[in-house]
Structure formats: C-alpha cells, structure tokens
Write a protein that holds these residues in place. Structure first.
Motif, PDB file in Angstrom:
ATOM      1  N   PRO A 219       1.031  -1.621  -0.029  1.00 56.35           N
ATOM      2  CA  PRO A 219      -0.529   0.722   0.218  1.00 56.35           C
ATOM      3  C   PRO A 219       1.067   0.886  -0.018  1.00 56.35           C
ATOM      4  O   PRO A 219       0.054   2.332  -0.827  1.00 56.35           O
ATOM      5  CB  PRO A 219      -0.276  -0.060   1.254  1.00 56.35           C
ATOM      6  CG  PRO A 219      -0.545  -2.002   1.549  1.00 56.35           C
ATOM      7  CD  PRO A 219       0.272  -2.237   1.275  1.00 56.35           C
ATOM      8  N   PRO A 220       1.837   1.571   1.122  1.00 52.40           N
ATOM      9  CA  PRO A 220       2.402   2.474   0.789  1.00 52.40           C
ATOM     10  C   PRO A 220       3.299   2.784  -0.619  1.00 52.40           C
ATOM     11  O   PRO A 220       3.301   4.151  -0.886  1.00 52.40           O
ATOM     12  CB  PRO A 220       3.930   2.497   2.262  1.00 52.40           C
ATOM     13  CG  PRO A 220       3.024   1.408   2.982  1.00 52.40           C
ATOM     14  CD  PRO A 220       2.023   0.939   2.160  1.00 52.40           C
ATOM     15  N   ILE A 221       3.527   1.523  -0.751  1.00 52.39           N
ATOM     16  CA  ILE A 221       4.141   1.925  -2.358  1.00 52.39           C
ATOM     17  C   ILE A 221       3.821   2.421  -3.282  1.00 52.39           C
ATOM     18  O   ILE A 221       3.471   3.374  -4.409  1.00 52.39           O
ATOM     19  CB  ILE A 221       4.893   0.798  -2.962  1.00 52.39           C
ATOM     20  CG1 ILE A 221       6.149   0.269  -2.058  1.00 52.39           C
ATOM     21  CG2 ILE A 221       5.861   0.898  -4.686  1.00 52.39           C
ATOM     22  CD1 ILE A 221       7.253  -1.065  -2.395  1.00 52.39           C
TER      23      ILE A 221
ATOM     24  N   SER B 119       3.635   6.190  -5.421  1.00 50.98           N
ATOM     25  CA  SER B 119       3.505   6.206  -7.228  1.00 50.98           C
ATOM     26  C   SER B 119       2.432   7.276  -7.782  1.00 50.98           C
ATOM     27  O   SER B 119       2.006   8.093  -8.484  1.00 50.98           O
ATOM     28  CB  SER B 119       3.359   5.096  -7.762  1.00 50.98           C
ATOM     29  OG  SER B 119       4.680   4.071  -6.882  1.00 50.98           O
ATOM     30  N   ALA B 120       0.849   7.223  -6.747  1.00 49.43           N
ATOM     31  CA  ALA B 120       0.115   7.065  -7.314  1.00 49.43           C
ATOM     32  C   ALA B 120       0.071   9.317  -7.107  1.00 49.43           C
ATOM     33  O   ALA B 120      -0.807   9.651  -7.830  1.00 49.43           O
ATOM     34  CB  ALA B 120      -0.948   7.171  -7.194  1.00 49.43           C
ATOM     35  N   LEU B 121       0.143   9.392  -5.624  1.00 51.72           N
ATOM     36  CA  LEU B 121       0.223  10.875  -5.467  1.00 51.72           C
ATOM     37  C   LEU B 121       1.557  11.805  -5.953  1.00 51.72           C
ATOM     38  O   LEU B 121       1.323  12.287  -6.294  1.00 51.72           O
ATOM     39  CB  LEU B 121       0.257  11.312  -4.291  1.00 51.72           C
ATOM     40  CG  LEU B 121      -0.272  10.434  -3.805  1.00 51.72           C
ATOM     41  CD1 LEU B 121      -0.198  10.576  -1.833  1.00 51.72           C
ATOM     42  CD2 LEU B 121      -2.196  11.385  -3.704  1.00 51.72           C
ATOM     43  N   LEU B 122       2.912  11.409  -6.233  1.00 54.77           N
ATOM     44  CA  LEU B 122       4.110  11.243  -6.397  1.00 54.77           C
ATOM     45  C   LEU B 122       4.116  11.828  -8.199  1.00 54.77           C
ATOM     46  O   LEU B 122       4.915  13.166  -8.649  1.00 54.77           O
ATOM     47  CB  LEU B 122       5.717  10.808  -6.292  1.00 54.77           C
ATOM     48  CG  LEU B 122       4.889  11.574  -4.460  1.00 54.77           C
ATOM     49  CD1 LEU B 122       6.862  10.537  -3.734  1.00 54.77           C
ATOM     50  CD2 LEU B 122       5.935  12.765  -4.111  1.00 54.77           C
ATOM     51  N   GLY B 123       3.670  10.221  -8.587  1.00 54.38           N
ATOM     52  CA  GLY B 123       3.412  10.426  -9.894  1.00 54.38           C
ATOM     53  C   GLY B 123       2.597  11.587 -10.453  1.00 54.38           C
ATOM     54  O   GLY B 123       2.985  12.299 -11.634  1.00 54.38           O
TER      55      GLY B 123
ATOM     56  N   LYS C 199      10.247  18.149 -10.180  1.00 57.71           N
ATOM     57  CA  LYS C 199      10.715  17.180 -11.480  1.00 57.71           C
ATOM     58  C   LYS C 199      11.390  16.171 -10.150  1.00 57.71           C
ATOM     59  O   LYS C 199      10.464  15.051  -9.900  1.00 57.71           O
ATOM     60  CB  LYS C 199      10.761  17.044 -12.126  1.00 57.71           C
ATOM     61  CG  LYS C 199       9.978  15.691 -13.064  1.00 57.71           C
ATOM     62  CD  LYS C 199      10.947  15.695 -14.436  1.00 57.71           C
ATOM     63  CE  LYS C 199      12.281  15.347 -14.363  1.00 57.71           C
ATOM     64  NZ  LYS C 199      12.811  14.898 -14.843  1.00 57.71           N
ATOM     65  N   ILE C 200      12.553  15.812 -10.075  1.00 57.04           N
ATOM     66  CA  ILE C 200      13.605  15.168  -9.336  1.00 57.04           C
ATOM     67  C   ILE C 200      13.324  14.777  -7.314  1.00 57.04           C
ATOM     68  O   ILE C 200      13.484  14.088  -7.885  1.00 57.04           O
ATOM     69  CB  ILE C 200      15.014  16.057  -9.726  1.00 57.04           C
ATOM     70  CG1 ILE C 200      15.328  16.010 -10.765  1.00 57.04           C
ATOM     71  CG2 ILE C 200      16.379  14.999  -8.584  1.00 57.04           C
ATOM     72  CD1 ILE C 200      16.557  16.440 -11.622  1.00 57.04           C
ATOM     73  N   LEU C 201      13.004  15.585  -7.680  1.00 56.56           N
ATOM     74  CA  LEU C 201      12.378  15.945  -5.861  1.00 56.56           C
ATOM     75  C   LEU C 201      12.162  14.891  -5.980  1.00 56.56           C
ATOM     76  O   LEU C 201      11.682  13.667  -5.025  1.00 56.56           O
ATOM     77  CB  LEU C 201      12.997  16.704  -4.839  1.00 56.56           C
ATOM     78  CG  LEU C 201      11.975  16.673  -3.820  1.00 56.56           C
ATOM     79  CD1 LEU C 201      13.116  16.759  -2.567  1.00 56.56           C
ATOM     80  CD2 LEU C 201      11.775  18.023  -2.609  1.00 56.56           C
ATOM     81  N   ALA C 202      10.332  14.573  -6.146  1.00 49.72           N
ATOM     82  CA  ALA C 202       9.143  14.212  -6.182  1.00 49.72           C
ATOM     83  C   ALA C 202       9.686  12.566  -6.378  1.00 49.72           C
ATOM     84  O   ALA C 202       9.215  11.472  -6.640  1.00 49.72           O
ATOM     85  CB  ALA C 202       7.907  14.483  -7.080  1.00 49.72           C
ATOM     86  N   ALA C 203      10.248  12.639  -7.927  1.00 51.07           N
ATOM     87  CA  ALA C 203      10.340  10.679  -8.277  1.00 51.07           C
ATOM     88  C   ALA C 203      11.734  10.457  -6.752  1.00 51.07           C
ATOM     89  O   ALA C 203      11.139   9.135  -6.866  1.00 51.07           O
ATOM     90  CB  ALA C 203      11.117  10.787  -9.435  1.00 51.07           C
TER      91      ALA C 203
ATOM     92  N   ALA D 177       7.202   6.505 -16.715  1.00 44.99           N
ATOM     93  CA  ALA D 177       6.690   6.342 -17.440  1.00 44.99           C
ATOM     94  C   ALA D 177       5.456   8.387 -17.313  1.00 44.99           C
ATOM     95  O   ALA D 177       5.064   8.476 -18.950  1.00 44.99           O
ATOM     96  CB  ALA D 177       5.878   5.532 -17.224  1.00 44.99           C
ATOM     97  N   SER D 178       5.643   8.506 -16.096  1.00 44.37           N
ATOM     98  CA  SER D 178       4.550  10.197 -15.956  1.00 44.37           C
ATOM     99  C   SER D 178       5.716  11.129 -16.813  1.00 44.37           C
ATOM    100  O   SER D 178       4.735  11.874 -16.823  1.00 44.37           O
ATOM    101  CB  SER D 178       4.559   9.792 -14.397  1.00 44.37           C
ATOM    102  OG  SER D 178       3.504   8.862 -13.865  1.00 44.37           O
TER     103      SER D 178
END
Length: 570
Positions: free
Chosen positions: A162-164, A168-172, A230-234, A294-295
């Motif tokens: 679940p955390p992954i 992925s959804a929010l930060l993607g 962008k790099i921080l979020a990824a 992919a995002s």
C-alpha cells in the motif's frame, strides 16, 4: 494517445510478453531449487541430488538468457516503431496547421519539444516497459510462492505494497505535471538557441555573443529550477518504495529466524522465502520507479497530444476545383486583422479588381498591408469581413491546395532548402523534366551562375541556400515560381537583391512570358512600378489611390512623396 500507439504495436508486445513470462518462470524457479538443494541435497548428504539440481539451474539460466534477448529485441523494436509513428504524426499534423498557429510559435520551440518528447517515450516503452512487466510478474508470482512457503511471513511482506502504490500515485501525478512544465522551459531554451545559431552572422556583426549566451543561461537556469522539483518528487517516490519494500523483507528475515529456532520452519524454506521476499520487494519497487518514468515521458508528450487534438480551422483540401483558372482577382470590401494582433487592422475596406493577365503593383509604407493582401489571396488566412473572389468564386469555397498549386510566389527573402539547385527549382513541380527546369532557369537568369558551379544544377546549396548570394537565391525562387506556369504570379519585392542590370533582364523575361499570368507585385523600387499596368497605393491598410505610374505622379501627392522618398531611395 499513448495507449493508442501501444495498441498499434500490440502483436510485437504480445510476443515479447511471452518471452517475459518465460524469463519470469525461470527466475521464480531458482529459490525453489535452492530450497531443495539445501534441504534434500546439502542437509541430506545426497551429492547426486546436488548435481542434478545444479544442471537444472544451468538450463534455467540459459533459457532465461535467450528469453531476455528476444524480450529486449521485441520491446525495443515496438518502442522504436511507436516513437517513429508519433513523430511522423506530429510532423504531418504540423504541416496541416493554420499559418496563424505558427505566427505565435517559434521554430525552435516546436523542434525542441518534438526532439525531447519522442526519445523519452521510446526509452520508457522499450527496455523499461519490459523490465516493468517483468517486475510486476515477479511481484505477483513471487507473492503466490511466498504464501506457498510461509503464509505468516507473506502477510508481513505485503504490508509494503500500500505505501508503494499510494506514493507512486500521488507523486507520479506531480512528476507528470513538473515534466510538462520542464519541457516548456527547455523549449524556450531551444528557441533562443535556434534564433542565435540561425542568425549567427547578425549576432557576430553586432558583437552579441555574450548577450545571447547570458540569455540562454537564464533560460537554462529556469528549466533546471523546475527540474529540481520533478527530481525531488521522483526521488521521494523511489525512496519510499525502497524503504517499505526492503524494510518488510528485513522484518520477515527476523521473524523467519525466530520460526526456525522454534522448529516451525526449515532453513531451506527460510532462504527460499528470503529470496522470494527480495524478488517481490524489488519487483514492486522497480515497477514504482517505472511508473515515475512513464509519468515523466507522458508529461513530456502532453503537448504532442494537445497538438494532435487540434483541428485546423482551414483544412488543406476540400472545396470547389474549377476546370481552369483565368486569373480574375477581386478584393471585395476586405477587412483583416492577424490572429496574433486582433486589435490592429492590417487591411480595411480594400476594394481591388485585377483583370486576367493584368500586372499590378501594391506600394505604400512598411506595414500598410501590401504583403497581407498576397497572404490573403494565397488563403493563408480568411478575411474577417468581405470576400476575395477568383474568377467570381469566393476563395472560401475553393479547395486551398488546388488554389495554391496555381499560384506562383516569390518572396523578398525566399526560403530555399538544403538540396540541389535543380531540386529547389522543381519544388512544387517534382515531375518537371530537365528541359523544363532549364527553361525556367533561363527566364530567371539562373544559368548565368550555375554554369560556373562544378556540379551544375546538381550542386547542393546548403542550409536555406547559405552558399548562394541574396540575388542568386531570388533568381532560384523566380525560376521555381515560373516553372509551374501559374495563372497568378505573386512577386513580393522579388528582385530587391538583384543589381540593376540583372533586375532589368529578369523583369523583361517575366513580361515576355508566353501565357501572360495575372501578376501582383509588392514594390519598393521605382524600377518595379514604372512598367506595370496599374499601381495600387496603400496607407494604413486602405487603398488611397490607383492608376498608372504617370497618372498617380500627376494626381496623388501621397504617391509622389513615396516616389521621392521610398521608391527612389530604394
């Protein structure tokens, strides 16, 4: 759009997926073989069992290697085709866009966006997609085998999922948004570079190298600042996936050790479970990283998706195709403002009638609407009010491609292409014979300088004809226009770069054309207007006088001023 492109390569991807499954089956078999080797071979003391399982592992390794080879080949081939398809679609769509679309965008912006978006999509949907699919299958298959080995430990490992997924959804989404903004910023950098390099002679002449470098540096710094977000979020998404996935695996090892000591789990089973746990953790973590990649790729292609979703207001084809064109042109109460400057009238209430075979010249100060009238006749734009008629038919009802194929155009700064002299003359009339090319070249006095070139008409002329002088480029453009034998000929200051003798020769040749096209000229030189049938005088987008050169000299003070200042001085 991306999914439509993927569907276009579904057969290649489907075959590649089969080899992904083969590789996964081999990879998932290793922990089970290791469990058997420890419990039955090593702890049981059966050397033959160890040897047999060792040969089986070697066979699995070979099959996985072959499957990986074929998987990578097929996925990368599909990605290459998909990227090529997208680039071709975008290019073809750009060729059909309204001229107004290009008025508000630069060449550097468009080429930079296209160059940046397509490779990122190609990379993500090649090797990276194959790896992501493998990682997902690792996660799913490994989870099943985890439960087969130890249901209690499996529940612990699955706490990381679940955390992954949430991260992925929010930060993607943020990665996708920031990538789109970054592409826009880098497109601005491309615009600056394209302008400076394309105009390098002007930059050098005005000693502006440092200023252009500083301008580009500021644009690059702005793009990097956006890229930092962008790099921080990824990076955050990747870190969360690593911490939860590997943390769950470590927790399972600790609990598994306690179960061995308690006698409820064998050593081989624990080692097998640990291997599956790390496979599952790595699989879900890598799948999460693929989602971020992919995002980014999809964010980079958002502008292409928006571009392909545009419907040009004026299509290239569709409408009437009259049997022949006599060349009778009428501007009937025409008003027009450029879409990029809707509050500024380019022409207002223009009424001009041109008889077939007549030669007229538009004169006036800069910005008076002369070139605008030619652009309207080419139907680069439609009038805001009024009509433009060709042989009595409103241009809005005529097929635009049919119309343009029957109009020859020569601009003051003609655009030539990085091809041979003959290929540039044939542009728009590719089926023309060599004799027809030479005949058109003779009218424009092109053979005068072509004869001195080592390869003659096959000589390449460089980017935009940079290897030719301004006058030579204009002669080529004139030859290109008359080769089509157009019923209507437009000359927008077409001989401005020629010396007086060459200009006189070309004008005499144009007047001597055997089929007498309707000719509309934008003029700034006195030598251009003295021999035309009629001169149309424009001021602030309006027709203020019309008549022969001699008549206007006697009756129009504004025209006399033009002759004394602009026309004579030019």
């Amino acid at each position: 759009m991306v999914w439509a492109l993927l569907r276009g390569q579904w057969r290649t991807y489907a075959i590649g997926t089969i080899f992904v499954a083969v590789g996964i089956a081999a990879a998932l078999a290793y922990p089970q073989i290791i469990r058997l080797m420890i419990d039955q071979g090593i702890l049981g003391g059966h050397l033959d069992r160890i040897n047999g399982l060792g040969l089986l592992m070697a066979a699995l390794l070979a099959s996985e290697a072959v499957a990986t080879l074929l998987r990578n080949y097929l996925f990368n081939l599909a990605a290459e085709r998909m990227a090529a398809d997208l680039q071709q679609r975008a290019f073809e769509h750009l060729l059909t866009e309204d001229i107004a679309f290009f008025d508000s965008r630069t060449t550097g912006e468009l080429t930079s966006r296209l160059a940046a978006a397509v490779p990122s999509l190609q990379r993500v949907f090649g090797d990276e997609l194959a790896d992501a699919l493998r990682n997902v299958l690792w996660g799913v298959g490994g989870t099943v085998l985890l439960f087969y080995t130890s249901p209690r430990l499996s529940a612990i490992v699955l706490l990381s999922v679940p955390p992954i997924v949430i991260a992925s959804a929010l930060l993607g989404r943020r990665v996708k948004r920031e990538t789109a903004a970054m592409q826009e910023a880098y497109a601005e950098c491309g615009t600056i570079a394209e302008e400076a390099i394309g105009g390098i002679r002007t930059v050098r002449a005005f000693v502006q190298e440092s200023a252009e470098a500083a301008r580009h540096r500021r644009a690059i710094a702005a793009a990097v600042e956006i890229a930092k977000h962008k790099i921080l979020a990824a990076s955050a998404a990747s870190s969360i996936a690593f911490l939860t996935g590997e943390g769950a695996a470590v927790l399972a090892i600790w609990i598994g050790g306690r179960l061995i000591v308690g006698g409820s789990l064998t050593a081989g089973a624990l080692i097998s479970f640990i291997l599956y746990a790390f496979l599952v953790a790595r699989g879900f973590r890598n799948a999460s990283e693929f989602w971020n990649d992919a995002s980014r790729a999809i964010g980079a292609t958002e502008w292409i998706v928006a571009l392909l979703g545009r419907s040009p207001a004026m299509t290239l084809e569709g409408g009437e195709r009259p049997g022949r064109m006599a060349g009778h042109v009428t501007f009937d109460r025409v008003d027009f403002s450029y879409p990029a400057r809707p509050d500024v009238a380019a022409v207002s209430d223009v009424n001009v009638r041109v008889a077939p075979g007549e030669t007229i010249a538009f004169v006036g100060r800069s910005g008076s609407g002369k070139s605008t009238l030619l652009a309207l006749l080419l139907r680069f734009y439609d009038p805001d009010r009024g009509r433009i008629l060709l042989d009595g038919v409103d241009l809005r009802h005529i097929d635009p491609s049919w119309l343009r194929a029957r109009i020859g155009v020569v601009l003051q700064d003609p655009v030539l292409f990085s091809r041979s002299i003959a290929a540039n003359i044939r542009y728009g009339q590719p089926e023309a014979t060599d004799d027809e090319v030479r005949a058109a070249a003779a009218i424009a006095h092109v053979e005068e300088f072509v004869a001195r070139l080592p390869e003659g008409y096959a000589t390449p002329i460089g980017d935009r004809g940079v290897q030719l002088s301004g006058g030579q480029r204009q002669r080529l453009a004139i030859a290109r226009a008359v080769l089509r034998r157009p019923p209507v000929l437009m000359l927008d200051e077409a001989t401005s770069a020629l010396d007086a003798e060459s200009e006189s020769l070309v004008q005499d040749a144009l007047r001597a054309l055997d089929y007498h096209p309707t000719t509309l000229i934008v003029a700034h030189r006195l030598s251009t207007v003295v021999n035309v049938d009629r001169v149309i005088v424009l001021d602030h987008g309006r027709v203020v006088a019309a008549g022969s050169h001699e008549y206007l000299l006697q009756t129009c003070e504004f025209y006399r001023q033009l002759v004394e200042t602009q026309l004579v001085a030019a």
